[in-house]
Design an enzyme around this catalytic site. Structure first.
Site, mmCIF file in Angstrom:
data_model
loop_
_atom_site.group_PDB
_atom_site.id
_atom_site.type_symbol
_atom_site.label_atom_id
_atom_site.label_comp_id
_atom_site.label_asym_id
_atom_site.label_seq_id
_atom_site.Cartn_x
_atom_site.Cartn_y
_atom_site.Cartn_z
ATOM 1 N N GLY A 498 38.111 -15.179 4.489
ATOM 2 C CA GLY A 498 36.714 -14.847 4.225
ATOM 3 C C GLY A 498 36.624 -13.526 3.488
ATOM 4 N N GLY A 500 37.930 -12.963 0.482
ATOM 5 C CA GLY A 500 37.855 -13.134 -0.968
ATOM 6 C C GLY A 500 39.224 -13.270 -1.627
ATOM 7 N N ALA A 727 47.872 -2.937 -5.757
ATOM 8 C CA ALA A 727 47.003 -3.052 -4.584
ATOM 9 C C ALA A 727 47.813 -2.760 -3.321
ATOM 10 C CB ALA A 727 46.392 -4.449 -4.511
ATOM 11 N N LYS A 728 47.205 -2.056 -2.352
ATOM 12 C CA LYS A 728 47.941 -1.680 -1.130
ATOM 13 C C LYS A 728 47.378 -2.294 0.150
ATOM 14 C CE LYS A 728 47.906 2.932 -1.516
ATOM 15 N NZ LYS A 728 48.378 4.324 -1.239
ATOM 16 N N GLY A 729 46.203 -2.903 0.091
ATOM 17 C CA GLY A 729 45.669 -3.531 1.310
ATOM 18 C C GLY A 729 44.506 -2.753 1.899
ATOM 19 N N GLY A 731 41.835 -4.523 4.378
ATOM 20 C CA GLY A 731 41.052 -5.115 5.473
ATOM 21 C C GLY A 731 41.104 -4.358 6.779
ATOM 22 N N GLU A 732 42.217 -3.724 7.077
ATOM 23 C CA GLU A 732 42.350 -3.018 8.360
ATOM 24 C C GLU A 732 42.029 -1.531 8.289
ATOM 25 O OE1 GLU A 732 45.952 -5.253 8.684
ATOM 26 O OE2 GLU A 732 45.565 -5.608 10.806
HETATM 27 MO MO1 MOS Z 1 45.547 -8.972 11.413
HETATM 28 S S1 MOS Z 1 45.278 -7.995 13.149
HETATM 29 O O1 MOS Z 1 47.132 -8.915 11.001
HETATM 30 O O2 MOS Z 1 44.695 -10.357 11.203
#
Ligand code: MOS
Length: 775
Positions: A498, A500, A727-729, A731-732
């Site tokens: 979700g 993208g 890109a390094k990420g 979401g967290e």
């Molecule tokens: Mo994550 S906590 O690796 O979805």
């Protein structure tokens, strides 16, 4: 929906910059035409129109509905199951339980021992005891109610703070200590001796529940000896391997499909017992079975962010030099931890330059639901302690909190062997650009307990963070196919949570091939038809899949160039790929449209197979963050309003500014939940049961809790080493500093240091009243 009859090319005579030589990894993009733009999702129409088929939408002819009976006690032994009446209930077509042979399938073997599918020894409320499949969901629920289970109810320990006390009931035969992790560098005692100020504080974060919008579950269907599962999952290959292992099936006989899924946050990284149960019920009934958990079941049985009980002692010199950090943590993964308890101390080890650090993390078993990784496992808890401590240290030495952090920005990862450098660190820029965008100095002066009159107080606070994983990793394989008409198919195994992912990958292909992202058809997350991928998680999906996608697209481009060289009877090195056409750099009249390439017409399709290269040797890829917020506290009622947030993130290159900002705002929202409202409440004293197992009693942040004024400030360090996309990420990292930033703002507004989540009005008003008495 994209009008596919229209021209698919975006490039109108603008040469696409890089055309690398065959067999070479493409160099970093110098400029981009598509990547980085603010583009809507390629599947936006499907998502908003309802055309997208999520696993919970899958409906097969003749399908039955499964349901799972769960142990109502935190600790009990199943002495007998009487399911005769239930099996004769209307509509019931399959029934398995602790008393049928399926019960003995080995579910898991680990340090704690071996557990069975229906283990007669139930160690948490919500453990599976039996399951049925019936013609309707109501008949299935009615049948569950008719199953008689004789439980021997046993004493339990649901509070991790009591798990190691003498006389506490043992969760597993080896005892309640799951493990202790220690880390040490330098000489902590010496560090404290060198400090001008030493502070110590105890912190606690409550257990938080993942709460994806789509509950966990699947549809299972057998065709002969082959099983197909439509599962709401973060990684179809992970589900496939677990199901094949438990049912002793060859991998090739298990197909797992899940191109759409309604959120996971770490709780859908692996198969659940429900997946195997659905397959068994489908086998017994010879019918497809849909088994979706209820919200209550997801709250009891499929994961949480464990509570954190932390102490932190910190030493600092007057000039802001950190001299020592000493940290302890007590956490619990419940009865069956499946990841999620680790990394609470990572920020203490690695966020700031500090020569002397010691951490000890103790992980205990309790009679409670299992922890699973949860968006930046461990990090928001660690930030809650460390970033409040940094705030307190800054005050103690009379330094601005941003200044103190700037003073201690690391350029190497101190906690890793050999202290490797980061491929890029934008932490300094996050702090500086975030503070500038927020108007930090002015806001800090004009708000705060000292500036306040009356009972409405304003304050501003900030916190930093980094995320330990970052940067993605092999393996990843992606296939890009360009058909004779120029249309393109992108095939990858990864799930789009979700966030993208599909859109970003289409943009990468679009960038290389000069076509519009919406003209690319994405096929993903199907073990039967798409490429191998590790589960989407760890903020590694884009930095893992995008480099492979780029390599696949570049291969397609190279093959087209080879075809053009042959058609134009010219040297490949002279040709430039311009999307619609391939043109000679020497003689612009020498050109051929891609669609006119005879070789392409003959061959029908050009295929590029991209794999992800290795990560840089001896370097670390990590994203960095700094968040700033302003709050308002009503000191009469304890009501806390968050007025605004500024989030500065270094996650490397921004691949799509729209989905990037969505991640930032979503992460802040989740952090607000941890800070203000979310907490699993167990009746740890009397029954051990969870008392707030629904959306009424487990309070998620809603529109009223989240400020409209949120600003995302991307910091792009131009990382050319992390991977071929930079890109390094993201979401967290976006949820790591949030709760601590709010707590620091509350301190600024009120002078109260709130060390326990959630900071709901009840806690605040008590503390405010107590401080009035003292004051
Ligand atoms: Mo994550 S906590 O690796 O979805």
């Amino acid at each position: 929906m994209a009008d596919e009859s229209k021209d698919i090319y975006y490039v109108q005579g603008i040469p696409v910059p890089e055309t690398p030589l065959p067999g070479k990894e493409p160099a970093a993009w110098k400029q981009t035409n598509v990547v980085g733009k603010r583009l809507p999702r390629v599947d936006a129409y499907e998502r908003v129109s309802g055309a997208a088929i999520y696993p919970s939408d899958v409906h097969l002819p003749n399908m039955l509905y499964g349901a799972v009976l769960r142990c109502p006690h935190p600790h009990a032994r199943v002495r007998g199951v009487d399911a005769i009446a239930a099996s004769r209930m209307p509509g019931v077509r399959a029934l398995i339980s602790a008393a049928t042979p399926e019960a003995d399938l080995i579910w898991k073997k680990d340090a704690a021992g071996e557990t069975r599918l229906f283990d007669p020894h139930c160690r948490f409320e919500g453990e599976a005891v039996a399951a049925v499949a019936a013609e309707t969901p109501y008949q299935a629920r009615d049948a569950l109610a008719a199953i008689r289970v004789a439980y021997e109810v046993l004493p339990f320990v649901a509070d991790e703070r009591k798990a190691l006390q003498p006389g506490s009931p043992a969760v597993h035969s080896k005892g309640n200590l799951a493990k202790t992790d220690s880390y040490e560098r330098g000489d902590v005692a010496k560090g404290f001796a060198e400090a001008d100020v030493v502070l110590e504080e105890t912190y606690r974060t409550e257990c938080e529940l993942h709460t994806p919008l789509e509950p966990h579950g699947c549809v299972a269907n057998w065709e002969g000896r082959s099983l197909t599962i439509w599962e709401s999952s973060q990684g179809v290959y992970a589900i496939q391997s677990k199901v094949a292992e438990v049912l002793t099936l060859p991998l090739a006989r298990v197909r797992v499909v899940g191109p759409y899924m309604g959120g996971g946050f770490g709780s859908k990284l692996e198969a659940g017992k429900y997946t195997v149960i659905a397959a068994l019920l489908a086998g017994q009934s010879a019918r497809p079975v849909k088994l979706l958990l209820t919200r209550e079941e997801t709250y009891l049985a499929v994961g949480n962010r464990p509570p954190g009980n932390m102490t932190l002692k910190a030493g600092v010199k007057r000039d802001g030099t950190l001299t020592a950090l000493e940290f302890t943590c007590l956490a619990t993964g419940g009865a069956y931890p499946a990841g999620g308890t680790a990394l609470v101390d990572w920020l203490i080890r690695d966020l700031y330059t500090c020569p002397n650090v010691r951490t000890t993390c103790t992980d205990v078993f309790t009679h409670a639901g299992p922890a699973r990784p949860f968006r930046a496992p461990g990090h928001p808890q660690g930030a809650w302690a460390l970033e409040q401590m940094m705030d307190a240290l800054a005050e103690a030495i009379g330094m601005d909190p941003v200044e103190l952090r700037l003073k201690n920005v690391p350029l190497v990862s101190q906690a890793r062997e050999g202290r490797p450098a980061y491929t890029s660190t934008g932490f300094k820029e996050c702090l500086e650009q975030g503070a500038a965008a927020f108007g930090w100095e002015k806001a800090r002066r004009e708000t705060g307990a000292n500036a306040a009159k009356g009972h409405i107080r304003r304050g501003v606070g900030m916190a930093g963070g980094l995320w330990v994983v970052g940067g993605g990793r092999p393996p990843s394989t992606v296939i890009v196919k360009l058909f004779a008409d120029g249309s393109v198919n992108l095939n990858m195994g990864a799930s789009d949570l979700g966030t993208g992912t599909k859109t970003v990958m289409a943009m990468v292909v679009a960038e290389e091939l000069g076509i519009k992202p919406e003209a690319i058809v994405v096929e993903n997350a199907d073990t039967g038809t798409t490429q191998y991928a590790t589960p989407s998680g760890g903020s590694k999906t884009v930095p893992t899949e995008a480099p492979a996608t780029r390599n696949a697209a570049v291969q397609v481009k190279q093959k087209l160039l080879e075809m053009a060289a042959e058609a134009l009877k010219t040297d490949l090195a002279e040709l430039s790929y311009e999307g619609r056409e391939i043109v000679s750099r020497r003689d612009a009249s020498q050109r051929i449209a891609v669609k006119d390439l005879d070789a392409l017409k003959r061959q029908g399709v050009v295929v590029g197979v991209g794999t992800r290269g290795p990560n840089p040797k001896d370097k670390v890829v990590n994203p960095f963050a700094a968040q700033f917020c302003e709050v308002e506290v009503n000191t009469k009622t304890g009501e806390l309003k968050i007025l605004r947030f500024v989030a500065a993130h270094d996650s490397g290159r921004v691949m799509n500014r729209l989905t990037y900002d969505s991640q930032v705002f979503g992460g802040i929202t989740m952090g607000i939940g941890l800070a203000l409202t979310e907490a699993r409440v167990l009746d740890a004293g009397q029954t051990g049961k969870m008392v707030n197992r629904n959306w009424h009693d487990y309070k998620l942040p809603t529109a009223l809790d989240v400020p409209a004024d949120m600003i995302s400030v991307p910091v792009e360090p131009g990382d050319t080493e992390a991977n071929n996309t930079g890109a390094k990420g993201l979401g967290e990292p976006v949820t790591i500093p949030t709760a601590a930033a709010i707590a620091n703002a509350v301190y600024h507004a009120t002078g109260l240091r709130i060390t326990r989540t959630p900071m709901h009005p009840l806690q605040l008003v008590k503390r405010l009243a107590a401080s009035r008495k003292e004051g």
